[in-house]
Design an enzyme around this catalytic site. Structure first.
Site, PDB file in Angstrom:
ATOM      1  N   GLY A  91      24.235 -12.052  65.556  1.00 25.04           N
ATOM      2  CA  GLY A  91      25.483 -11.960  65.904  1.00 25.04           C
ATOM      3  C   GLY A  91      26.590 -12.312  64.832  1.00 25.04           C
ATOM      4  N   GLY A  93      28.494 -13.525  62.507  1.00 23.49           N
ATOM      5  CA  GLY A  93      28.690 -14.987  62.058  1.00 23.49           C
ATOM      6  C   GLY A  93      29.911 -15.194  61.257  1.00 23.49           C
ATOM      7  N   LYS A 114      36.411  -9.181  58.336  1.00 28.48           N
ATOM      8  CA  LYS A 114      35.207  -9.866  57.844  1.00 28.48           C
ATOM      9  C   LYS A 114      35.484 -10.879  56.928  1.00 28.48           C
ATOM     10  CE  LYS A 114      30.875  -8.370  55.318  1.00 28.48           C
ATOM     11  NZ  LYS A 114      30.232  -7.147  54.923  1.00 28.48           N
ATOM     12  N   ASP A 126      29.445 -20.750  56.889  1.00 27.20           N
ATOM     13  CA  ASP A 126      31.087 -21.032  56.865  1.00 27.20           C
ATOM     14  C   ASP A 126      31.975 -19.915  57.307  1.00 27.20           C
ATOM     15  OD1 ASP A 126      31.035 -19.284  54.847  1.00 27.20           O
ATOM     16  OD2 ASP A 126      31.732 -20.627  53.422  1.00 27.20           O
ATOM     17  N   GLY A 127      31.102 -18.916  57.863  1.00 27.18           N
ATOM     18  CA  GLY A 127      32.112 -17.909  58.348  1.00 27.18           C
ATOM     19  C   GLY A 127      33.169 -17.091  57.542  1.00 27.18           C
ATOM     20  N   ARG A 177      37.501  -3.836  58.035  1.00 26.38           N
ATOM     21  CA  ARG A 177      36.354  -3.144  58.219  1.00 26.38           C
ATOM     22  C   ARG A 177      36.678  -1.986  59.254  1.00 26.38           C
ATOM     23  NH1 ARG A 177      30.240  -4.673  57.631  1.00 26.38           N
ATOM     24  NH2 ARG A 177      30.538  -5.308  59.649  1.00 26.38           N
ATOM     25  N   ASP A 253      19.604  -5.059  62.108  1.00 26.16           N
ATOM     26  CA  ASP A 253      20.980  -5.550  62.420  1.00 26.16           C
ATOM     27  C   ASP A 253      21.989  -4.577  61.446  1.00 26.16           C
ATOM     28  OD1 ASP A 253      19.456  -7.287  60.793  1.00 26.16           O
ATOM     29  OD2 ASP A 253      21.576  -8.227  60.274  1.00 26.16           O
ATOM     30  N   ASN A 254      21.397  -4.040  60.628  1.00 25.84           N
ATOM     31  CA  ASN A 254      22.425  -3.464  59.482  1.00 25.84           C
ATOM     32  C   ASN A 254      22.153  -1.690  59.406  1.00 25.84           C
ATOM     33  OD1 ASN A 254      23.482  -5.687  58.631  1.00 25.84           O
ATOM     34  ND2 ASN A 254      22.039  -5.873  56.936  1.00 25.84           N
ATOM     35  N   ASP A 263      27.233  -2.378  55.967  1.00 17.36           N
ATOM     36  CA  ASP A 263      26.802  -3.574  55.272  1.00 17.36           C
ATOM     37  C   ASP A 263      26.571  -3.488  53.702  1.00 17.36           C
ATOM     38  OD1 ASP A 263      25.500  -5.901  54.394  1.00 17.36           O
ATOM     39  OD2 ASP A 263      25.155  -6.684  56.185  1.00 17.36           O
TER      40      ASP A 263
END
Ligand code: AMP
Ligand code: MG
Length: 487
Positions: A91, A93, A114, A126-127, A177, A253-254, A263
């Site tokens: 997900g 993050g 992002k 930490d996002g 993005r 996921d990329n 990515d």
């Protein structure tokens, strides 16, 4: 004419109409003192956004996650993925999807921040993102776009005014993005892992509507959807190979459903030709080496097929047969795109049966001589061999004779052939030492002139200007170049 003082957002939020399991409502975390570092003016214009308004406080606040664009309904998306072959629920993050912006002309694109703080999918992270890697994504994604390769794009980078803690303390930043969508192979894997066919179907319907509306009329729309993704990825990966781009982290996921490159963590361009080239520090087995990219693409598409099986047929055996049949076209499609691209790179118009062999022979000589990939095609294009020792070798001279004979057999003139090569071989690529030099100036010294100059030449990779010549020199460093993910 009256001046327009709005930014120009035309936001919609079709993703939130999907079942709630696909996302979590998430507000971006505010940045204490945002500062606009770079804004992509041509992209802003293409999006129908008013750059002069984006540069003002309200615009910067929106690019930093301190204020929401009008009409935004921010979410983080749920997805899963095979990371280096291992399946994990993931997900966003460290990303928040603000919504979908409708461009002039009607195209719908995701607007995503992002590095805008923690989300329900952040796990231990930490996002946040650091300035250097966000500028790197900005430079390389825009270079890939200029090369004519489908990709997510970068609208802006803002510094947050807050430190991020990695091995050292770095300046935090948020990248905006732009993507056709952020649907990934991993989004389908997420739906399949939850085992609710209605959700999987809702996702597939959404993907069709958003990216491949034409398949709705097909006899088997979900099979046709899978076929489309296979086609787009075969073409995309062929385009990467042709310019020597190494993605570096082709986890499922990329890999997008739209066929855009996504990515820009550990990616880099190959210098000397070698299929075993790997830059990513964490890719110790070379899973994502240059030469493995087509095979990994196929592997990832097999994971997509597995996830979509319940949509292909009620009978599992039949569904598997359908999946295998469609997947088997990947190699051929890939090879066709690659060979067509190689013909153009060598100035060849019509097809001859020995063409693949001719290309393979050239690549073999380049590998043995450690020749620079981009510069070999550049030298062939210009017939200028300064700084190219490969030209003096007998094996290469033999190859050149074969190539000249092949070119002499076609009806097109040598000038026409050279022109085809000029528009097919980039004169410059974002060379690793040049990107590093630009990032160092920007991040360490706050000097953006180096990056600006680099971005300017990268914007016209097929133009063969004097100004570009200085950017064609490979690195003289003996230290292998390393890249890092999730930074
Ligand atoms: P990537 O390697 O960039 O494809 O990221 C893999 C996963 O790790 C994704 O789910 C990301 O959202 C997540 N991730 C990467 N960096 C961070 C971070 N600093 N904080 C939280 N999650 C992250
Ligand atoms: Mg990722």
């Amino acid at each position: 004419m009256e001046e327009n003082h709005t930014i120009g957002w035309r936001m919609q939020n079709s993703y939130v109409a999907l079942p709630e399991v696909f996302y979590a409502k998430t507000e971006p975390e505010p940045s204490p003192s945002p500062e606009l570092i770079v804004l992509n003016y041509p992209l802003a214009a293409a999006l129908g956004l008013n750059a002069s308004e984006l540069e003002k406080k309200q615009g910067i606040d929106e690019l930093a996650g301190n204020s929401l664009p009008e009409g935004a309904e921010p979410i983080s998306q749920a997805y899963a993925g095979h990371q280096f072959g291992h399946f994990t629920m993931l997900g966003d993050g460290r990303a928040v999807l603000l919504g979908e912006h409708i461009m002039p002309g009607g195209k719908r694109v995701d607007i995503q921040l992002k590095g805008s703080g923690r989300t329900p999918f952040s796990r231990g992270g930490d996002g946040r993102a650091a300035l250097g890697p966000m500028l790197r994504e900005f430079i390389i994604s825009e270079a890939i776009h200029a090369l004519g390769i489908p990709t997510t794009r970068s609208l802006a980078v803002v510094a947050t005014g807050e430190p991020v803690y990695r091995e050292e303390t770095l300046e935090g930043a948020v990248l905006t993005r732009i993507a056709a969508s952020h649907l990934r192979v991993g989004t389908f894997q997420y739906a399949a892992a939850r085992n609710v066919v209605e959700d999987l179907q809702a996702l597939a319907d959404y993907a069709i509507k958003r990216h491949y509306p034409e398949v709705k009329e097909a006899q088997h729309p979900y099979v046709a959807l899978f076929e489309k993704v296979v086609e787009r990825q075969a073409e995309l990966i062929a385009q990467w190979q042709l310019v020597g781009f190494i993605h570096g982290v082709m986890n499922t996921d990329n890999m997008t459903i739209s066929g855009e490159t996504i990515d820009y963590g550990p990616c880099a361009f190959m210098d000397s030709y070698d299929p075993a080239t790997v830059f990513s520090s964490i890719d110790r087995q070379g899973r994502y080496a240059y030469g493995n990219q087509p095979g990994i693409g196929e592997w990832n598409l097999a994971r997509l097929a597995e996830a979509m099986l319940p949509l292909f047929d009620d009978e599992i055996e039949t569904a598997i047969q359908i999946a295998e049949g469609k997947l088997s076209s990947f190699r051929e499609l890939y090879h066709e795109h690659w060979l067509q691209g190689m013909r153009r790179k060598l100035g060849l118009f019509a097809e001859e049966p020995q063409d693949a062999e001719l290309v393979e022979e050239l690549l073999a000589v380049m590998k043995n001589q450690g020749a620079d990939y981009t510069n070999t095609f550049r030298a062939l294009t210009l017939d200028d061999w300064s700084g190219m020792p490969i030209r003096e070798t007998n094996v290469f001279k033999e190859w050149l004779a074969k190539w000249e004979a092949r070119r002499a057999r076609q009806t097109e003139t040598k000038e026409e052939s050279a022109e085809l090569m000029r528009v097919s071989n980039p004169s410059i690529i974002p060379r690793n030492h040049r990107v590093e030099e630009a990032l160092e100036a920007a991040v360490e010294r706050g000097d953006f002139t180096v990056m600006d100059r680099l971005m300017n030449v990268l914007a016209k990779p097929y133009s063969y200007t004097e100004e570009q010549a200085e950017y064609t020199t490979p690195s003289v460093s003996n230290v292998p170049y390393r890249t890092y993910c999730g930074t």
